[in-house]
Structure formats: C-alpha cells, structure tokens
Scaffold this motif. Structure first.
Motif, short mmCIF file in Angstrom:
data_model
loop_
_atom_site.label_atom_id
_atom_site.label_comp_id
_atom_site.label_asym_id
_atom_site.label_seq_id
_atom_site.Cartn_x
_atom_site.Cartn_y
_atom_site.Cartn_z
N UNK A 170 26.69 6.08 7.47
CA UNK A 170 27.22 4.68 7.39
C UNK A 170 26.25 3.81 7.31
N UNK A 171 26.36 2.89 6.42
CA UNK A 171 25.61 1.87 6.20
C UNK A 171 25.36 0.99 7.22
N UNK A 172 24.32 0.80 8.00
CA UNK A 172 24.09 -0.05 9.03
C UNK A 172 23.60 -1.63 8.90
N UNK A 173 23.06 -1.72 7.44
CA UNK A 173 22.92 -3.10 7.36
C UNK A 173 22.70 -3.24 5.78
N UNK A 174 22.53 -4.57 5.09
CA UNK A 174 22.19 -4.89 3.90
C UNK A 174 21.40 -5.94 3.62
N UNK A 175 20.22 -6.05 2.88
CA UNK A 175 19.41 -7.31 2.95
C UNK A 175 19.10 -7.63 1.51
N UNK A 176 19.94 -8.52 1.16
CA UNK A 176 19.76 -9.00 -0.17
C UNK A 176 18.50 -9.64 -0.63
N UNK A 177 17.83 -10.11 0.49
CA UNK A 177 16.40 -10.68 0.05
C UNK A 177 15.38 -9.77 0.01
N UNK A 184 13.02 -6.77 -1.66
CA UNK A 184 12.62 -6.22 -3.13
C UNK A 184 13.64 -5.44 -4.05
N UNK A 185 14.11 -4.45 -3.12
CA UNK A 185 15.10 -3.36 -3.78
C UNK A 185 14.91 -2.15 -2.90
N UNK A 186 15.75 -1.05 -3.13
CA UNK A 186 15.55 0.26 -2.58
C UNK A 186 16.91 0.50 -1.33
N UNK A 187 16.70 1.55 -0.74
CA UNK A 187 17.39 1.95 0.36
C UNK A 187 16.53 2.28 1.32
N UNK A 233 18.74 3.83 -6.91
CA UNK A 233 17.78 3.20 -6.28
C UNK A 233 16.62 4.07 -5.89
N UNK A 234 15.53 3.65 -5.12
CA UNK A 234 14.60 4.77 -4.74
C UNK A 234 14.60 4.51 -3.40
N UNK A 235 14.09 5.78 -2.29
CA UNK A 235 14.05 5.68 -1.18
C UNK A 235 12.77 4.97 -0.37
N UNK A 236 12.99 4.45 0.61
CA UNK A 236 11.91 4.05 1.39
C UNK A 236 12.38 4.45 3.19
N UNK A 237 11.27 4.80 3.76
CA UNK A 237 11.27 5.47 5.01
C UNK A 237 11.71 4.16 5.83
N UNK A 238 12.60 4.39 7.01
CA UNK A 238 13.20 3.53 7.87
C UNK A 238 12.63 4.20 9.35
N UNK A 239 12.58 3.37 10.43
CA UNK A 239 12.13 4.09 11.77
C UNK A 239 12.79 5.16 12.02
N UNK A 240 12.20 6.25 12.43
CA UNK A 240 12.55 7.57 12.98
C UNK A 240 13.68 7.45 14.15
N UNK A 263 19.29 -6.06 -4.95
CA UNK A 263 20.61 -6.04 -5.65
C UNK A 263 21.91 -5.27 -5.10
N UNK A 264 21.13 -3.95 -4.59
CA UNK A 264 21.99 -2.95 -4.08
C UNK A 264 22.81 -3.30 -2.95
N UNK A 265 22.36 -4.14 -2.23
CA UNK A 265 23.09 -4.76 -0.85
C UNK A 265 24.39 -5.54 -1.48
N UNK A 266 24.64 -5.84 -2.63
CA UNK A 266 25.78 -6.61 -3.17
C UNK A 266 26.89 -5.51 -3.49
N UNK A 267 26.57 -4.19 -3.69
CA UNK A 267 27.21 -3.18 -3.71
C UNK A 267 28.02 -2.55 -2.52
N UNK A 268 27.46 -2.91 -1.45
CA UNK A 268 28.08 -2.22 -0.12
C UNK A 268 28.15 -2.97 0.79
N UNK A 269 28.92 -2.65 2.08
CA UNK A 269 28.85 -3.54 3.21
C UNK A 269 28.58 -2.76 4.40
N UNK A 270 27.89 -3.37 5.42
CA UNK A 270 27.55 -2.55 6.58
C UNK A 270 29.07 -2.13 7.04
N UNK A 271 28.93 -0.69 7.63
CA UNK A 271 30.09 -0.14 8.16
C UNK A 271 30.58 0.82 7.18
N UNK A 272 30.34 0.74 5.57
CA UNK A 272 30.59 1.61 4.67
C UNK A 272 29.90 3.00 4.79
#
Length: 117
Positions: A14-21, A23-26, A57-64, A74-83
């Motif tokens: 589940x997408x937990x958030x999106x951040x349009x501002x 640089x890019x990635x997931x 896109x490309x992967x970046x590591x989030x908090x374990x 830009x990918x933030x425009x393709x999804x909504x939190x909760x998707x």
C-alpha cells in the motif's frame, strides 16, 4: 541470446505517501528491498492496482521497519496514498539460465506493508 525476466517482485503493498516536490524515485522500506533483493538505485516498475497506471523509476531505501512506500517527483501524480501497487525489477540473462531462474517474490501484509512469515 539474452532475455529479460522478472528478478524481484514486491506483490501488493500500500502506498503510504506521495511527495511531488522530491527529485524523483520510489522510497521503499529497506526491509522490503532486502527481502525482494532490490538495491538502491535499481530501476523498478510500478503497477497501480487501483487505477491501472504502469511506470518505471528507481528505488531508494526508506527507514527499516517503517512500511514506507512513497512515490516521489512526477511519479507522485500517478498514485494516491492508499493505492495498492506491485513493484518489480527485471534482469537480463542468457536464455538457458533464464529457464531455471527463480525470482525473489514477497507478499507483504497490505495493511502494514510488513513482511509476513
């Protein structure tokens, strides 16, 4: 002959958030990246089960242990939190090797995005 096959798959998170501002990635919880054998900077493909969007896109590591799945830029425009999305990566390999290759596939709990034992 080389063929491209699925190397890694995080099935239904589940997408937990999106951040349009950004640089890019997931951003993906590093526990999920490790379990699916996805590395920082690796090209990944995203399929949104809610709206049918497909993009890469490309992967970046989030908090374990955070369960974070955040689409940035830009990918933030393709999804909504909760998707609910599927995250995949592919690898090129010789045809004969590809016949027996077994991808890393994980099935996290979609409510928490945590690994299920």
């Amino acid at each position: 002959m080389q063929v491209e096959v699925v190397k890694s798959k995080i099935h239904r998170v589940t997408v937990t958030e999106s951040n349009l501002d950004y640089i890019g990635s997931i951003t993906i919880d590093e526990d999920l990246m490790d379990a699916a054998n996805i590395i920082r900077g690796e090209r990944v493909y995203i399929v949104d089960n809610n709206n049918g969007e497909r993009f890469d896109t490309y992967a970046i590591a989030g908090e374990r242990g955070s369960g974070m799945i955040c689409l940035n830029g830009a990918a933030a425009r393709k999804v909504q939190p909760g998707d609910v999305v599927i995250i995949m990566s592919y690898a090129m390999m010789p045809f004969e090797e590809a016949k027996t290759f077994k991808p890393w596939v994980i099935f996290p709990d979609t409510a928490t995005n945590k690994l299920v034992n």
